[in-house]
Write a protein that holds these residues in place. Structure first.
Motif, PDB file in Angstrom:
ATOM      1  N   CYS A 189     -25.273   3.459   8.644  1.00 28.41           N
ATOM      2  CA  CYS A 189     -23.810   3.397   9.085  1.00 28.41           C
ATOM      3  C   CYS A 189     -22.992   4.199   8.222  1.00 28.41           C
ATOM      4  O   CYS A 189     -23.448   4.516   6.803  1.00 28.41           O
ATOM      5  N   LEU A 190     -21.878   4.737   8.678  1.00 34.69           N
ATOM      6  CA  LEU A 190     -20.859   5.525   7.908  1.00 34.69           C
ATOM      7  C   LEU A 190     -19.467   4.778   8.406  1.00 34.69           C
ATOM      8  O   LEU A 190     -19.332   4.186   9.459  1.00 34.69           O
ATOM      9  N   TYR A 191     -18.801   4.319   7.282  1.00 38.17           N
ATOM     10  CA  TYR A 191     -17.383   3.799   7.211  1.00 38.17           C
ATOM     11  C   TYR A 191     -16.341   4.739   7.151  1.00 38.17           C
ATOM     12  O   TYR A 191     -16.370   5.440   6.008  1.00 38.17           O
ATOM     13  N   LEU A 192     -15.553   4.932   8.254  1.00 32.69           N
ATOM     14  CA  LEU A 192     -14.503   5.527   8.101  1.00 32.69           C
ATOM     15  C   LEU A 192     -13.061   4.977   8.212  1.00 32.69           C
ATOM     16  O   LEU A 192     -12.930   3.637   8.789  1.00 32.69           O
ATOM     17  N   ASN A 193     -11.981   5.320   7.398  1.00 35.36           N
ATOM     18  CA  ASN A 193     -10.655   4.696   7.284  1.00 35.36           C
ATOM     19  C   ASN A 193      -9.872   6.013   7.494  1.00 35.36           C
ATOM     20  O   ASN A 193      -9.717   6.980   6.978  1.00 35.36           O
ATOM     21  N   ILE A 194      -8.814   5.922   8.417  1.00 38.77           N
ATOM     22  CA  ILE A 194      -8.237   7.051   8.907  1.00 38.77           C
ATOM     23  C   ILE A 194      -6.550   6.497   8.731  1.00 38.77           C
ATOM     24  O   ILE A 194      -6.283   5.618   9.454  1.00 38.77           O
ATOM     25  N   GLU A 195      -5.666   7.458   7.928  1.00 43.72           N
ATOM     26  CA  GLU A 195      -4.586   7.239   7.842  1.00 43.72           C
ATOM     27  C   GLU A 195      -3.598   8.516   7.813  1.00 43.72           C
ATOM     28  O   GLU A 195      -4.024   9.542   7.134  1.00 43.72           O
ATOM     29  N   LYS A 196      -2.883   8.763   8.922  1.00 49.30           N
ATOM     30  CA  LYS A 196      -2.255   9.949   9.106  1.00 49.30           C
ATOM     31  C   LYS A 196      -3.280  11.077   9.290  1.00 49.30           C
ATOM     32  O   LYS A 196      -3.927  11.113  10.053  1.00 49.30           O
ATOM     33  N   SER A 227      -7.886   2.118  -1.983  1.00 55.36           N
ATOM     34  CA  SER A 227      -8.962   1.741  -1.141  1.00 55.36           C
ATOM     35  C   SER A 227      -9.832   0.693  -1.845  1.00 55.36           C
ATOM     36  O   SER A 227     -11.157   0.702  -1.083  1.00 55.36           O
ATOM     37  N   LYS A 228      -9.696   0.171  -3.002  1.00 57.72           N
ATOM     38  CA  LYS A 228     -10.641  -0.692  -3.547  1.00 57.72           C
ATOM     39  C   LYS A 228     -10.957  -1.778  -2.520  1.00 57.72           C
ATOM     40  O   LYS A 228     -11.950  -2.401  -2.533  1.00 57.72           O
ATOM     41  N   GLY A 229      -9.842  -2.511  -2.248  1.00 59.21           N
ATOM     42  CA  GLY A 229     -10.307  -3.554  -1.172  1.00 59.21           C
ATOM     43  C   GLY A 229     -11.006  -3.222   0.040  1.00 59.21           C
ATOM     44  O   GLY A 229     -11.933  -3.875   0.307  1.00 59.21           O
ATOM     45  N   TRP A 230     -10.625  -2.146   0.640  1.00 60.14           N
ATOM     46  CA  TRP A 230     -11.256  -1.755   1.846  1.00 60.14           C
ATOM     47  C   TRP A 230     -12.914  -1.482   1.709  1.00 60.14           C
ATOM     48  O   TRP A 230     -13.813  -2.079   2.167  1.00 60.14           O
ATOM     49  N   GLN A 249       0.779  -1.089  -0.081  1.00 62.46           N
ATOM     50  CA  GLN A 249      -0.079   0.086  -0.171  1.00 62.46           C
ATOM     51  C   GLN A 249       0.838   1.171   0.013  1.00 62.46           C
ATOM     52  O   GLN A 249       1.689   1.536   1.004  1.00 62.46           O
ATOM     53  N   VAL A 250       0.874   2.033  -1.200  1.00 61.16           N
ATOM     54  CA  VAL A 250       1.580   3.228  -1.498  1.00 61.16           C
ATOM     55  C   VAL A 250       0.756   4.462  -0.779  1.00 61.16           C
ATOM     56  O   VAL A 250      -0.081   4.681  -1.190  1.00 61.16           O
ATOM     57  N   GLU A 251       1.733   5.434  -0.125  1.00 56.93           N
ATOM     58  CA  GLU A 251       1.416   6.881   0.053  1.00 56.93           C
ATOM     59  C   GLU A 251       2.230   7.422  -0.840  1.00 56.93           C
ATOM     60  O   GLU A 251       3.248   7.238  -1.345  1.00 56.93           O
ATOM     61  N   ASP A 252       2.306   8.740  -0.474  1.00 50.22           N
ATOM     62  CA  ASP A 252       3.122   9.806  -1.393  1.00 50.22           C
ATOM     63  C   ASP A 252       4.671   9.660  -1.018  1.00 50.22           C
ATOM     64  O   ASP A 252       5.348   9.653  -1.720  1.00 50.22           O
ATOM     65  N   LYS A 253       4.941   9.704   0.226  1.00 50.22           N
ATOM     66  CA  LYS A 253       6.384   9.441   0.668  1.00 50.22           C
ATOM     67  C   LYS A 253       6.675   8.130   1.484  1.00 50.22           C
ATOM     68  O   LYS A 253       7.783   8.069   1.860  1.00 50.22           O
ATOM     69  N   SER A 254       5.936   7.127   1.508  1.00 51.76           N
ATOM     70  CA  SER A 254       5.913   5.911   2.218  1.00 51.76           C
ATOM     71  C   SER A 254       5.273   4.779   1.725  1.00 51.76           C
ATOM     72  O   SER A 254       4.496   5.060   1.004  1.00 51.76           O
ATOM     73  N   PHE A 255       5.469   3.667   2.475  1.00 50.66           N
ATOM     74  CA  PHE A 255       4.648   2.499   1.863  1.00 50.66           C
ATOM     75  C   PHE A 255       4.621   1.614   2.938  1.00 50.66           C
ATOM     76  O   PHE A 255       5.417   1.631   4.022  1.00 50.66           O
ATOM     77  N   SER A 256       3.602   0.742   2.998  1.00 52.55           N
ATOM     78  CA  SER A 256       3.507  -0.529   3.774  1.00 52.55           C
ATOM     79  C   SER A 256       3.260  -1.846   3.263  1.00 52.55           C
ATOM     80  O   SER A 256       2.902  -1.806   2.217  1.00 52.55           O
ATOM     81  N   TYR A 257       3.779  -2.949   3.821  1.00 53.67           N
ATOM     82  CA  TYR A 257       3.415  -4.110   3.073  1.00 53.67           C
ATOM     83  C   TYR A 257       2.881  -5.177   4.277  1.00 53.67           C
ATOM     84  O   TYR A 257       3.016  -4.899   5.308  1.00 53.67           O
ATOM     85  N   ALA A 258       2.048  -6.090   3.442  1.00 55.61           N
ATOM     86  CA  ALA A 258       1.753  -7.310   4.146  1.00 55.61           C
ATOM     87  C   ALA A 258       1.773  -8.398   3.327  1.00 55.61           C
ATOM     88  O   ALA A 258       1.865  -8.418   2.063  1.00 55.61           O
ATOM     89  N   ILE A 259       1.995  -9.554   3.838  1.00 52.87           N
ATOM     90  CA  ILE A 259       1.923 -10.796   3.137  1.00 52.87           C
ATOM     91  C   ILE A 259       1.152 -11.845   3.716  1.00 52.87           C
ATOM     92  O   ILE A 259       1.078 -12.040   5.041  1.00 52.87           O
ATOM     93  N   SER A 260       0.364 -12.474   2.764  1.00 47.70           N
ATOM     94  CA  SER A 260      -0.739 -13.507   3.310  1.00 47.70           C
ATOM     95  C   SER A 260      -0.339 -15.070   2.735  1.00 47.70           C
ATOM     96  O   SER A 260       0.502 -14.968   1.482  1.00 47.70           O
ATOM     97  N   ASN A 261      -0.762 -15.938   3.581  1.00 45.31           N
ATOM     98  CA  ASN A 261      -0.615 -17.155   2.975  1.00 45.31           C
ATOM     99  C   ASN A 261      -1.547 -17.844   3.402  1.00 45.31           C
ATOM    100  O   ASN A 261      -2.202 -18.087   4.468  1.00 45.31           O
ATOM    101  N   ASN A 262      -2.546 -18.696   2.170  1.00 45.00           N
ATOM    102  CA  ASN A 262      -3.720 -19.391   2.585  1.00 45.00           C
ATOM    103  C   ASN A 262      -4.862 -18.764   3.622  1.00 45.00           C
ATOM    104  O   ASN A 262      -5.180 -19.327   4.486  1.00 45.00           O
ATOM    105  N   GLY A 263      -4.724 -17.368   3.154  1.00 44.14           N
ATOM    106  CA  GLY A 263      -5.777 -16.548   3.983  1.00 44.14           C
ATOM    107  C   GLY A 263      -5.509 -16.228   5.411  1.00 44.14           C
ATOM    108  O   GLY A 263      -6.208 -15.565   6.271  1.00 44.14           O
ATOM    109  N   SER A 273      -7.170  -2.056   5.861  1.00 41.40           N
ATOM    110  CA  SER A 273      -7.086  -1.354   4.574  1.00 41.40           C
ATOM    111  C   SER A 273      -6.146  -2.323   3.650  1.00 41.40           C
ATOM    112  O   SER A 273      -6.537  -2.606   2.442  1.00 41.40           O
ATOM    113  N   ILE A 274      -5.166  -2.450   4.350  1.00 42.70           N
ATOM    114  CA  ILE A 274      -3.995  -3.214   3.580  1.00 42.70           C
ATOM    115  C   ILE A 274      -4.450  -4.659   3.386  1.00 42.70           C
ATOM    116  O   ILE A 274      -4.258  -5.274   2.420  1.00 42.70           O
ATOM    117  N   ALA A 275      -5.146  -5.382   4.586  1.00 39.08           N
ATOM    118  CA  ALA A 275      -5.289  -6.627   4.249  1.00 39.08           C
ATOM    119  C   ALA A 275      -6.495  -6.944   3.142  1.00 39.08           C
ATOM    120  O   ALA A 275      -6.342  -8.154   2.482  1.00 39.08           O
TER     121      ALA A 275
END
Length: 270
Positions: free
Chosen positions: A159-166, A143-146, A26-40, A257-259
Motif C-alpha cells: 500500500c501507499l498512503y497519500l495526503n493531499i493539501e492544496k 505530518s508526524k500525527g498522520w 496545523q500551519v501552512e505558509d500563508k494560512s492555518f487550520s484548527y481543530a479542538i477535541s474533548n475526550n477523543g 492529518s489535523i486530527a
C-alpha cells in the motif's frame, strides 16, 4: 483540487471549558487550520484562516487566547531530511542543514519523528516566532500525527498512503509497521500527482497492479484525481481511518492529518 473551507462547531462547544480541551493547529505558509477535541471527540474544526490571524488574532482572539488542557501545533517544512535516530547528534545539525534549502529567513528544527527517525526541517522564522508565543515545546512536524496514525493501524506493505493539501502530495510507505519511505511533492494538476505516485511506486519496486492507495486530505471520493490514480493502481480510495470520534457531517479522510496531531505528545526536541 478543491479549495474547501469547512467550519464545524459542536453545539456543546464552550470557551468556558477549554481547560478540558485539546487545541490542534496545523500551519501552512500563508494560512492555518484548527481543530479542538474533548475526550477523543472532535468538537470544533475550521480551515484556511490567513496566517495573520494566528500571529495577530482578531476574529479568533478569544479562541486562541483561551487556556487549553493541551495544545499541539504542526509546523510546515519547506524542505526536510530524515536521519536515523542512532546516527543523529546535535553537533551534526549544522552539517545536516546543508542538505536543506535554507534561506536567510529560515529556521532549522530537529525533532523526533518516530522511534527510528529524526526529521530535520526548515521553516520560516515568522512561523517559528508565532509558534513560540504558544510554546515552542508544543510544536511537531506537521505530518508526524498522520504518519503515526498509519503506523499504528497495520499498514500494508503493498500500500501507499497519500495526503493531499492544496498543490502538495505527501506519500508514505511502510514495511513491517515501520516507515520505509516518506516524501512530499508539489504538483500542478491530476496528471502530475499521478506521475509522482507512479514514480514512488517504481522506486520502491512496488508493482502498480498489486498496490492499493489510501488517500486523505483535499480530495473527494468521486473526484477526477482519485479516478486517475485508480487507472494506474490496483485500487485508489479515500482513507477512512479515524483517530477522533467524528460527527456525521465530517468525513474522516478530510480531517485525518489535523486530527492525528492529537496522537502527538509534547514535541521531543533534540
Amino acid at each position: 483540487m478543491n479549495e474547501h473551507n469547512y467550519t464545524y462547531h459542536d453545539d456543546n462547544f464552550s470557551l468556558d471549558k477549554t481547560e478540558d480541551y485539546t487545541l490542534l493547529i496545523q500551519v501552512e505558509d500563508k494560512s492555518f487550520s484548527y481543530a479542538i477535541s474533548n475526550n477523543g471527540k472532535l468538537i470544533a474544526w475550521a480551515e484556511n484562516y490567513p496566517f495573520d490571524e494566528l500571529s495577530d488574532p482578531q476574529e479568533l482572539l478569544d479562541l486562541l487566547s483561551a487556556k487549553y488542557g493541551q495544545m499541539i501545533i504542526g509546523l510546515p517544512a519547506h524542505s526536510f531530511t530524515l536521519v536515523p535516530a542512532e546516527l543523529f547528534s546535535g553537533e551534526r545539525l549544522p552539517n545536516l542543514a546543508r542538505f536543506l534549502d535554507v534561506k536567510a529567513d529560515s529556521k532549522v528544527i530537529a525533532q523526533v519523528l518516530d522511534k527510528e527517525n529524526i526529521i530535520v526541517y526548515n521553516t520560516s522564522e515568522a512561523i517559528v516566532s508565532t509558534a513560540e508565543e504558544f510554546g515552542i515545546r508544543n510544536t511537531v512536524f506537521t505530518s508526524k500525527g498522520w504518519l503515526t496514525a498509519i503506523a499504528q493501524n497495520n499498514p500494508g506493505t503493498d500500500c501507499l498512503y497519500l495526503n493531499i493539501e492544496k498543490e502538495k502530495v505527501e506519500i508514505a510507505h511502510f514495511a513491517s509497521g515501520k516507515l520505509r519511505f516518506y516524501n512530499s511533492f508539489d504538483f500542478n494538476g491530476d496528471d502530475e500527482m499521478v506521475y509522482f505516485t507512479v514514480l514512488v511506486a517504481n522506486e520502491l519496486n512496488l508493482e502498480a497492479k498489486y498496490t492499493s492507495l489510501y488517500v486523505s486530505g483535499n480530495i473527494d471520493a468521486d473526484s477526477k484525481g482519485l479516478s486517475r490514480l485508480a487507472e494506474f493502481f490496483k485500487a485508489a480510495e479515500v482513507n477512512n481511518l479515524q483517530v477522533l470520534q467524528l460527527p456525521a457531517e465530517v468525513v474522516p479522510h478530510r480531517v485525518l492529518s489535523i486530527a492525528a496531531l492529537s496522537l502527538c505528545a509534547l514535541s521531543e526536541a533534540v
